[in-house]
Design an enzyme around this catalytic site. Structure first.
Site, short mmCIF file in Angstrom:
data_model
loop_
_atom_site.label_atom_id
_atom_site.label_comp_id
_atom_site.label_asym_id
_atom_site.label_seq_id
_atom_site.Cartn_x
_atom_site.Cartn_y
_atom_site.Cartn_z
N LYS A 186 0.84 -1.22 0.00
CA LYS A 186 0.00 0.00 0.00
C LYS A 186 0.86 1.26 0.00
CE LYS A 186 -3.89 -2.18 2.43
NZ LYS A 186 -3.34 -3.46 2.89
N ILE A 195 5.23 10.79 -1.88
CA ILE A 195 5.62 11.49 -3.10
C ILE A 195 6.31 10.48 -4.03
CG2 ILE A 195 5.85 13.73 -1.95
CD1 ILE A 195 8.94 13.27 -2.12
P1 BMP Z 1 -8.03 -11.63 6.77
O1 BMP Z 1 -8.64 -12.52 5.66
O2 BMP Z 1 -7.30 -12.44 7.79
O3 BMP Z 1 -9.00 -10.68 7.35
O4 BMP Z 1 -6.86 -10.80 6.07
C1 BMP Z 1 -7.12 -9.87 5.07
C2 BMP Z 1 -5.85 -9.37 4.47
O5 BMP Z 1 -6.17 -8.46 3.43
C3 BMP Z 1 -4.93 -8.61 5.43
O6 BMP Z 1 -3.59 -8.88 5.05
C4 BMP Z 1 -5.23 -7.16 5.16
O7 BMP Z 1 -4.10 -6.33 5.35
C5 BMP Z 1 -5.64 -7.16 3.70
N1 BMP Z 1 -6.64 -6.14 3.33
C6 BMP Z 1 -7.92 -6.13 3.87
O8 BMP Z 1 -8.26 -6.95 4.70
N2 BMP Z 1 -8.81 -5.17 3.45
C7 BMP Z 1 -8.51 -4.23 2.53
O9 BMP Z 1 -9.36 -3.44 2.17
C8 BMP Z 1 -7.21 -4.23 1.98
C9 BMP Z 1 -6.30 -5.21 2.39
O10 BMP Z 1 -5.10 -5.22 1.84
#
Ligand code: BMP
Length: 379
Positions: free
Chosen positions: A102, A106
């Site tokens: 993510k 800049i």
């Molecule tokens: P989980 O399925 O355990 O909730 O993990 C979701 C993963 O996706 C995490 O690594 C989180 O950083 C990422 N993530 C998210 O959950 N929602 C978003 O909108 C963007 C993400 O990158």
């Protein structure tokens, strides 16, 4: 969601033919080959657990998502470290690596974070993502950095060392002890005889000239590498390649974080639309979106949508029922809803798999459900 956009009904093998980004085309083909539209979010604690999980769940997935900065014991060695070992597993099982970094800053800073520093993300992650809050010039900066990297990585530095006896006329008295000069990529160092003579008058100088018996020339040149595989790891089993498809292209890809799965997310429709416009401006670098729905709306949009916030109810419970959030803002939907109704292409699953009693077989359960939802959508 663009509910009637043609991509919703177009099979992945067909979308592969029209993808703007070579890595997206490759990914669609990999998905068809493995009958998988599953991304595992490997949010484990240690590098050892990460590699073990990637190896075990590899057969069920097409993308492995990492957060390298939450892994303890990440080894930064470009040849034998964690990135290189993941790359070897990716080749063996046929999946792409997506570092969920993510990026947002800049352009100049992001270029450096992407290509250099400790992690050198660009070396081992096929895909990364960016938050567009900084504006679309940041996307251009990343695209330029990726293009430069690709141009450079197609060549590898070849170093040759030659040793010879110099002709004394070639030496400059002022620099006879340690004479270095850089001429293009060539650097020469004069090496005095072991029993060198002291500095002094002209006789000494003559003696010194006579004392120089060899010149070492280090020449660096760039030559094409034979194989696009990078980084190269020295780990055993590196040469195992997933059958049925070639290695992925060397192009790196970006996903724009257009929508989040979290409750109360502040990303507005205007922000999401700006992501879509930036993606259209950089089709050769932006593969698609991390989003909660399909954002393809213009007739020739063919972006890929990768979606977190995915969980299945426990086995035996109503398959399409509600799934509770995690109490920390994360919200979950089932693969059937995300793929079938919202029209996304790949679901990202983390804890749904990692916290299961048997993660590899749970990964396989998610693979089946997500693929069935895709087949039903395009049927
Ligand atoms: P989980 O399925 O355990 O909730 O993990 C979701 C993963 O996706 C995490 O690594 C989180 O950083 C990422 N993530 C998210 O959950 N929602 C978003 O909108 C963007 C993400 O990158």
């Amino acid at each position: 969601m663009a509910s009637r956009h043609p991509t919703l009904k177009t099979p992945f093998f067909e979308r592969a033919k029209h993808a703007d980004h070579p890595l997206t085309a490759y990914l669609y083909r990999l998905m068809v080959l493995k009958s998988s539209n599953l991304c595992l979010s490997a949010d484990v604690h240690t590098a050892r657990d990460l590699l073990a999980l990637a190896d075990k769940a590899g057969p069920s997935i097409v993308v492995l998502k990492t957060h390298y900065d939450l892994i303890s014991g990440w080894d930064y060695n470009p040849v034998t470290g964690t990135g290189a070992r993941l790359a070897a597993l990716a080749r063996k099982h046929g999946f792409l690596i997506f570092e969920d970094r993510k990026f947002v800053d800049i352009g100049k800073t992001v270029q450096m974070q992407f290509t250099a520093g400790t992690a050198r993300i660009i070396e081992w992650a096929h895909i990364t993502n960016a938050n567009m809050d900084a504006g679309k010039d940041m996307v251009r900066a990343m695209a330029e950095a990726a293009a430069k990297w690709k141009e450079r990585i197609n060549y590898e530095v070849k170093t040759s060392v030659t040793v010879g006896t110099p002709v004394s006329d070639h030496f400059d008295d002022e620099h006879e002890h340690e004479h270095e000069h850089e001429n293009g990529d060539t650097l020469s160092r004069l090496e005095p005889r072991e029993n060198g003579v002291s500095n002094g008058g002209s006789r000494d100088t003559e003696a010194r000239k006579g004392s120089i018996v060899s010149i070492t020339t280090v020449t660096q040149s760039f030559e094409p590498v034979d194989s696009p595989r990078l980084p190269k790891s020295t780990t055993d089993g590196d040469d195992n390649l997933f059958p049925g498809i070639e290695e992925p292209p060397m192009d790196r890809g970006l996903l724009l974080l257009a929508q989040m799965s979290t409750k109360g997310c502040l990303m507005t429709p205007a922000y999401t639309q700006a992501c879509v416009e930036a993606a259209r401006d950089h089709k050769g670098f932006v593969m698609g979106f991390v989003s909660q729905e399909s954002l393809n709306s213009a007739p020739d949009d063919n972006f890929i949508h990768i979606t977190p916030g995915c969980k299945l109810p426990p086995e035996g419970e109503e398959e399409n029922g509600q799934v509770e959030g995690d109490g920390l803002g994360q919200q979950y939907n089932t693969p059937a809803k995300l793929i079938g109704i919202r029209g996304v292409d790949i679901v990202i699953v983390g804890r749904g798999i990692i916290e299961a009693d048997d993660p590899p077989s749970e990964a396989e359960r998610y693979r089946r459900k997500a693929w069935t939802a895709y087949q039903a959508r395009v049927a």
